[in-house]
Design a protein around this motif. Structure first.
Motif, mmCIF file in Angstrom:
data_model
loop_
_atom_site.group_PDB
_atom_site.id
_atom_site.type_symbol
_atom_site.label_atom_id
_atom_site.label_comp_id
_atom_site.label_asym_id
_atom_site.label_seq_id
_atom_site.Cartn_x
_atom_site.Cartn_y
_atom_site.Cartn_z
ATOM 1 N N ALA A 189 19.897 -24.996 -12.011
ATOM 2 C CA ALA A 189 21.270 -25.554 -11.046
ATOM 3 C C ALA A 189 20.927 -26.925 -11.337
ATOM 4 O O ALA A 189 20.084 -27.709 -11.296
ATOM 5 N N VAL A 190 22.224 -27.804 -11.425
ATOM 6 C CA VAL A 190 22.156 -29.167 -11.105
ATOM 7 C C VAL A 190 23.317 -29.367 -10.028
ATOM 8 O O VAL A 190 24.153 -28.931 -9.589
ATOM 9 N N MET A 191 22.940 -30.659 -9.181
ATOM 10 C CA MET A 191 23.613 -30.976 -8.270
ATOM 11 C C MET A 191 24.731 -31.935 -8.534
ATOM 12 O O MET A 191 24.249 -32.736 -9.318
ATOM 13 N N VAL A 192 25.891 -31.789 -8.546
ATOM 14 C CA VAL A 192 27.033 -32.449 -9.009
ATOM 15 C C VAL A 192 27.584 -33.159 -7.812
ATOM 16 O O VAL A 192 28.455 -34.296 -8.187
ATOM 17 N N LEU A 193 27.392 -32.934 -6.566
ATOM 18 C CA LEU A 193 28.074 -33.798 -5.471
ATOM 19 C C LEU A 193 27.278 -33.623 -4.342
ATOM 20 O O LEU A 193 27.023 -32.284 -4.034
ATOM 21 N N GLN A 194 26.901 -34.737 -3.525
ATOM 22 C CA GLN A 194 26.526 -34.565 -2.397
ATOM 23 C C GLN A 194 27.024 -35.655 -1.546
ATOM 24 O O GLN A 194 27.099 -36.888 -1.826
ATOM 25 N N ARG A 195 27.681 -35.301 -0.426
ATOM 26 C CA ARG A 195 28.376 -36.171 0.433
ATOM 27 C C ARG A 195 28.072 -35.410 1.920
ATOM 28 O O ARG A 195 28.831 -34.541 2.239
ATOM 29 N N GLY A 196 27.693 -36.197 2.696
ATOM 30 C CA GLY A 196 27.485 -35.930 4.074
ATOM 31 C C GLY A 196 26.672 -34.390 4.324
ATOM 32 O O GLY A 196 25.901 -34.375 3.573
ATOM 33 N N THR A 197 27.364 -33.671 4.728
ATOM 34 C CA THR A 197 26.611 -32.150 4.795
ATOM 35 C C THR A 197 27.154 -31.240 3.590
ATOM 36 O O THR A 197 26.835 -30.051 3.614
ATOM 37 N N LEU A 198 27.931 -31.704 2.768
ATOM 38 C CA LEU A 198 28.459 -31.005 1.572
ATOM 39 C C LEU A 198 27.713 -31.241 0.343
ATOM 40 O O LEU A 198 27.302 -32.337 -0.099
ATOM 41 N N ASP A 199 27.170 -30.068 -0.028
ATOM 42 C CA ASP A 199 26.497 -30.102 -1.382
ATOM 43 C C ASP A 199 27.169 -29.267 -2.381
ATOM 44 O O ASP A 199 27.510 -28.127 -2.031
ATOM 45 N N VAL A 200 27.495 -29.520 -3.534
ATOM 46 C CA VAL A 200 28.148 -28.911 -4.542
ATOM 47 C C VAL A 200 27.051 -28.871 -5.814
ATOM 48 O O VAL A 200 26.669 -29.851 -6.305
ATOM 49 N N ALA A 201 26.726 -27.478 -6.385
ATOM 50 C CA ALA A 201 25.708 -27.529 -7.386
ATOM 51 C C ALA A 201 26.429 -26.465 -8.328
ATOM 52 O O ALA A 201 27.019 -25.860 -7.947
ATOM 53 N N LEU A 202 26.100 -26.683 -9.628
ATOM 54 C CA LEU A 202 26.365 -25.821 -10.489
ATOM 55 C C LEU A 202 25.122 -25.065 -11.417
ATOM 56 O O LEU A 202 24.075 -25.748 -11.578
ATOM 57 N N GLY A 203 25.218 -23.618 -11.341
ATOM 58 C CA GLY A 203 23.839 -22.944 -11.816
ATOM 59 C C GLY A 203 23.654 -21.999 -11.134
ATOM 60 O O GLY A 203 24.166 -21.451 -9.868
ATOM 61 N N LEU A 204 22.302 -21.505 -11.155
ATOM 62 C CA LEU A 204 21.611 -20.612 -10.490
ATOM 63 C C LEU A 204 20.665 -21.166 -9.483
ATOM 64 O O LEU A 204 19.870 -21.812 -9.889
ATOM 65 N N ARG A 205 20.917 -21.004 -8.129
ATOM 66 C CA ARG A 205 19.960 -21.437 -7.174
ATOM 67 C C ARG A 205 19.183 -20.315 -6.718
ATOM 68 O O ARG A 205 19.559 -19.335 -6.597
ATOM 69 N N GLN A 206 18.064 -20.706 -5.898
ATOM 70 C CA GLN A 206 17.111 -19.784 -5.104
ATOM 71 C C GLN A 206 18.042 -18.772 -4.368
ATOM 72 O O GLN A 206 18.871 -19.565 -3.485
ATOM 73 N N GLN A 207 17.980 -17.666 -4.347
ATOM 74 C CA GLN A 207 18.713 -16.625 -3.496
ATOM 75 C C GLN A 207 17.865 -16.374 -1.967
ATOM 76 O O GLN A 207 17.588 -15.386 -1.972
ATOM 77 N N THR A 208 17.935 -17.337 -1.293
ATOM 78 C CA THR A 208 17.236 -17.320 0.094
ATOM 79 C C THR A 208 18.430 -17.697 0.736
ATOM 80 O O THR A 208 19.333 -18.512 0.481
ATOM 81 N N PRO A 209 18.414 -17.328 2.322
ATOM 82 C CA PRO A 209 19.501 -17.817 3.197
ATOM 83 C C PRO A 209 19.250 -19.238 3.349
ATOM 84 O O PRO A 209 18.154 -19.811 3.264
ATOM 85 N N HIS A 210 20.529 -19.912 3.308
ATOM 86 C CA HIS A 210 20.672 -21.433 3.305
ATOM 87 C C HIS A 210 20.812 -22.041 4.868
ATOM 88 O O HIS A 210 21.853 -21.093 5.596
#
Length: 88
Positions: A27-48
């Motif tokens: 996965a790649v992080m495409v945007l981080q702003r304040g508490t918003l994170d936007v990623a593309l791809g597959l991330r670890q499937q644990t509760p966030h």
């Protein structure tokens, strides 16, 4: 010091070019702003710690949550409450 842009276009092709990452990241992080994170791809499937949305770009599958199985496909948007257990 320059200010980060307030608005922008995030191009799918540019984001996809970053996958896999240098250490094999899926996965790649495409945007981080304040508490918003936007990623593309597959991330670890644990509760966030944050609520999550998943926009399905390609393919289909099943979201397993709350003892339910909900099918999804390209174009669907999934919402998962923070700290919630789910599987795909």
């Amino acid at each position: 010091m320059s200010k980060p842009p307030r608005s922008r276009v995030i191009r799918l092709a540019d984001a996809q070019a970053g996958i896999p990452g240098p250490a094999g990241e899926r996965a790649v992080m495409v945007l981080q702003r304040g508490t918003l994170d936007v990623a593309l791809g597959l991330r670890q499937q644990t509760p966030h710690a944050q609520d999550e949305i998943y926009f399905i770009i390609h393919g289909r599958g099943v979201l397993i949550h709350d003892s339910k199985r909900d099918r999804f496909q390209s174009g669907d948007l999934l919402f998962v409450v923070r700290r919630h257990v789910r599987r795909f």
